[in-house]
Design an enzyme around this catalytic site. Structure first.
Site, short mmCIF file in Angstrom:
data_model
loop_
_atom_site.label_atom_id
_atom_site.label_comp_id
_atom_site.label_asym_id
_atom_site.label_seq_id
_atom_site.Cartn_x
_atom_site.Cartn_y
_atom_site.Cartn_z
N LYS A 193 0.99 -1.14 0.08
CA LYS A 193 -0.07 0.18 0.17
C LYS A 193 0.99 1.38 -0.19
CE LYS A 193 -1.86 2.43 3.30
NZ LYS A 193 -1.86 3.91 2.56
N GLY A 245 7.12 4.51 8.14
CA GLY A 245 6.35 5.72 8.21
C GLY A 245 6.71 6.48 9.60
N SER A 246 5.56 6.93 10.07
CA SER A 246 5.86 7.73 11.27
C SER A 246 5.79 6.73 12.63
CB SER A 246 4.70 8.54 11.76
OG SER A 246 3.57 8.05 11.74
N THR A 247 6.69 7.24 13.61
CA THR A 247 6.79 6.42 14.90
C THR A 247 5.52 6.24 15.67
OG1 THR A 247 8.97 7.18 15.18
CG2 THR A 247 8.20 6.20 16.90
N VAL A 249 2.61 5.72 14.17
CA VAL A 249 2.08 4.71 13.71
C VAL A 249 2.36 3.44 13.63
CG1 VAL A 249 0.89 3.66 11.54
CG2 VAL A 249 0.59 6.19 12.00
N GLY A 250 3.99 3.39 13.61
CA GLY A 250 4.57 2.42 13.94
C GLY A 250 4.20 1.68 15.16
N GLU A 267 10.39 0.94 9.77
CA GLU A 267 11.42 1.87 9.82
C GLU A 267 10.62 3.00 9.96
OE1 GLU A 267 14.23 1.09 8.82
OE2 GLU A 267 14.25 -0.94 8.35
N CYS A 301 13.51 10.97 6.24
CA CYS A 301 13.46 10.34 7.54
C CYS A 301 14.90 10.28 8.13
CB CYS A 301 13.06 8.67 7.70
SG CYS A 301 14.13 7.59 6.34
N GLU A 398 10.56 15.04 15.26
CA GLU A 398 10.67 15.32 13.85
C GLU A 398 9.67 16.31 13.16
OE1 GLU A 398 9.29 11.65 11.66
OE2 GLU A 398 11.17 11.79 10.80
P1 NAD Z 1 2.44 7.97 8.27
O1 NAD Z 1 2.93 6.89 9.59
O2 NAD Z 1 1.32 8.63 8.49
O3 NAD Z 1 2.04 6.84 7.12
C1 NAD Z 1 2.71 6.00 6.55
C2 NAD Z 1 2.00 4.85 5.82
O4 NAD Z 1 1.24 4.35 6.78
C3 NAD Z 1 0.97 5.44 4.81
O5 NAD Z 1 0.82 5.00 3.81
C4 NAD Z 1 -0.41 5.50 5.52
O6 NAD Z 1 -1.50 5.57 4.99
C5 NAD Z 1 -0.35 4.10 6.48
N1 NAD Z 1 -0.92 4.43 7.88
C6 NAD Z 1 -1.59 5.39 8.27
N2 NAD Z 1 -1.98 4.93 9.58
C7 NAD Z 1 -2.05 3.63 9.55
C8 NAD Z 1 -2.51 2.65 10.56
N3 NAD Z 1 -3.16 3.07 11.54
N4 NAD Z 1 -2.21 1.23 10.20
C9 NAD Z 1 -1.33 1.11 9.19
N5 NAD Z 1 -0.97 1.85 8.00
C10 NAD Z 1 -1.26 3.31 8.18
O7 NAD Z 1 3.92 8.43 7.82
P2 NAD Z 1 4.02 9.61 6.74
O8 NAD Z 1 3.77 10.68 7.38
O9 NAD Z 1 3.30 9.00 5.48
O10 NAD Z 1 5.58 9.34 6.48
C11 NAD Z 1 6.40 10.17 7.15
C12 NAD Z 1 7.28 9.40 8.30
O11 NAD Z 1 7.90 8.23 7.74
C13 NAD Z 1 8.44 10.20 9.08
O12 NAD Z 1 8.07 9.86 10.43
C14 NAD Z 1 9.58 9.66 8.54
O13 NAD Z 1 10.63 9.81 9.45
C15 NAD Z 1 9.27 7.94 8.31
N6 NAD Z 1 10.04 7.35 7.21
C16 NAD Z 1 10.96 6.56 7.75
C17 NAD Z 1 12.15 5.75 6.98
C18 NAD Z 1 13.00 4.88 7.53
O14 NAD Z 1 13.27 4.21 6.70
N7 NAD Z 1 13.06 4.95 8.68
C19 NAD Z 1 11.90 6.11 5.44
C20 NAD Z 1 11.02 6.90 5.09
C21 NAD Z 1 9.99 7.89 5.90
#
Ligand code: NAD
Length: 491
Positions: A193, A245-247, A249-250, A267, A301, A398
């Site tokens: 996704k 993605g974000s910490t 959500v992770g 990540e 990131c 961040e």
């Molecule tokens: P986000 O966490 O908002 O979204 C990331 C993805 O998760 C999107 O596809 C989103 O639709 C999905 N998502 C949102 N809520 C969810 C849930 N409850 N369950 C499952 N999936 C869900 O992050 P973002 O704003 O899209 O991206 C920015 C973040 O990504 C920053 O914190 C950045 O540091 C991080 N990032 C990390 C790396 C790495 O390798 N460490 C690389 C790129 C980006």
């Protein structure tokens, strides 16, 4: 587009626009979900728009996948896993991945244009970094497909099954490549996704994968927002979750996976420091800082969003940075001169602006370049803060925008303590003339990647991932391969 034909600099000379040709690009008006080798309509979720953040114009409408659609995608992936994919010879699997890599190279300019249109990043970056690195990842992992028996000495690598993969908007195609390539090389099938604001290159990749004749269901791409991602995480028939993605959500994903049999890698965010010693090559370091936080709008990131500069050279470094910021062109992402493109979405711009207000409320001094930005679209001038305290939120959190928080230090130990004093540990940069100092610093800084006298350099052979709240597991290199395999001791 954002219409800047001539750009004038303080020195009085003018810069002509160098627009990227877009005639090779083909976009559909509407995209369905890529399930079982074909685009299909969503069962009930409808469609949403994806817009160009530089103009706020709609680019296409994209399907919103519900639980039922995710279920269809997982079933297609399971069928492909139990059917042709895991039974195919590893060499043949590798040939398919090589084919994807080659086709991506052939169509690289089209992918670069779409990445810049949908995400707002400068064409120079999507053309020179995102797309070539994406192809490089497919090439690298294609090479491992028939050599898995040599990858992990004494152990055999078995596929896990179906991998659910969720990616962010800052490097849309590259993150898809980081996830799909090692998964396929190990014999898994995939449901991926992309982020809701940048789905288009993943959908173009779906077209490419169909053109590459990959067996149906090996790669499925479903679009949608957080609920679609959550449906993937919760699905019972998925064996591995890979999330970038974000910490925040992770963390919630990690909680919901506790007690299940799913393997996972996360990540997450970062708050990297570039640490400049007085003996560093200062002009080179300035370029590293600019590259680390201002290019790609700070949507990285591992961005160097903090600067720790040794006191003796602090004034010089800050002045040189301010001068350099004045030369950075903020504007049309499809202009080859552009250094800083559009912020990815209005929501992200609001978030960045709230941190700019917060930094000033916390007592820091804000400096922004005086360059003009286009009227339509989402823009943020390169910004730096001085006079910040370690506890300030602009130092700890961040921001994910072109915003740099600057602190000073006197001794190496103080630099290390300040660098380590955030919840994150994804990356860092050390600038010094002394090799011994580099080794000392890289051992002392708790971060997954540390660059020395350079910044933001990537290679598919090299693992990437974080300490602390920056994540769990590694992507890239052999480490990234092992994340998609069940390793068993050989008899
Ligand atoms: P986000 O966490 O908002 O979204 C990331 C993805 O998760 C999107 O596809 C989103 O639709 C999905 N998502 C949102 N809520 C969810 C849930 N409850 N369950 C499952 N999936 C869900 O992050 P973002 O704003 O899209 O991206 C920015 C973040 O990504 C920053 O914190 C950045 O540091 C991080 N990032 C990390 C790396 C790495 O390798 N460490 C690389 C790129 C980006």
């Amino acid at each position: 587009m954002s219409g800047q034909s001539k750009l004038s600099f303080d020195g009085g000379w003018e810069y002509s626009a160098a627009p990227q040709d877009t005639s090779m690009m083909q976009l559909e008006k509407q995209y369905g979900l890529f399930i079982g080798g074909d685009f299909v309509a969503p069962e009930e979720g409808g469609y949403f728009d994806t817009v160009n953040p530089a103009t706020e114009e709609k680019l296409a409408s994209v399907a919103s996948a519900t639980d039922a659609d995710v279920n269809r995608a997982v079933k297609a992936a399971r069928k492909a896993f139990e059917g042709p994919w895991s039974k195919m010879s590893a060499a043949d699997r590798g040939k398919y991945i090589f084919r994807i890599a080659r086709m991506l190279q052939e169509r690289s300019r089209e992918f670069a244009v779409i990445e810049s249109l949908d995400g707002g990043k400068p064409i120079r970056e999507s053309r020179d970094i995102d797309i070539p690195l994406s192809a490089a990842h497919f090439f690298y992992y294609a090479g491992w497909a028939d050599k898995l028996q040599y990858a992990f000495p004494g152990r055999s690598a078995q596929p896990l099954g179906v991998a659910g993969q969720i990616i962010p908007w800052n490097f849309p195609l590259l993150m898809a490549a980081w996830k799909i390539a090692p998964a396929l090389a190990c014999g898994n099938t995939v449901v991926l996704k992309p982020a809701e604001t940048t789905p288009l290159t993943a959908l173009k990749l779906a077209e490419l994968i169909r053109d590459a004749d990959l067996p149906p269901g090996v790669v499925n791409i479903v679009t949608g927002a957080g609920e679609t991602g959550s449906a993937i995480v919760q699905h019972d028939d998925i064996d591995k979750i890979a999330f970038t993605g974000s910490t925040a959500v992770g963390r919630s994903i990690q909680q919901s996976l506790a007690g299940t049999n799913k393997k996972y890698t996360l990540e997450l965010g970062g708050k990297a420091a570039n640490i400049i010693f007085a003996d560093a090559a200062i002009d080179q370091a300035i370029e590293g800082i600019v590259n680390g936080i201002f290019f790609n709008q700070g949507h990285v990131c591992c961005a160097g969003s903090r600067l720790l500069v040794q006191e003796a050279v602090a004034d010089e470094v800050i002045q040189k940075l301010k001068d350099r910021m004045e030369t950075l062109i903020v504007g049309n992402p499809l202009d080859k001169n552009t250094d800083i493109g559009a912020i990815n979405s209005s929501a992200q711009l609001e978030r960045i602006e709230s941190y700019l207000r917060l930094g000033q409320e916390e007592g820091a001094e804000m400096h922004q370049s005086s360059r003009s930005v286009p009227d339509a679209g989402y823009w943020c001038r390169p910004t730096l803060f001085t006079g910040v305290a370690q506890s300030n939120r602009i130092v700890q959190e961040e921001i994910f925008g072109p915003v740099l928080a600057i602190q000073t230090f006197r001794t190496l130990e103080e630099g290390v303590t300040k660098a380590n004093n955030t919840p994150y540990g994804l990356s860092g940069g050390v600038w010094t003339d002394k090799g011994a100092k580099i080794f000392k610093m890289t051992r002392a800084i708790r971060a997954g990647v540390i660059w020395a006298n350079t910044f933001n350099k990537f290679d598919p052979t090299s693992p990437f991932g974080g300490y602390k709240e920056s994540g769990v597991g590694r992507e890239g290199g052999l480490h990234g391969l092992s994340a998609y395999a069940r390793l068993e001791n050989r008899a």
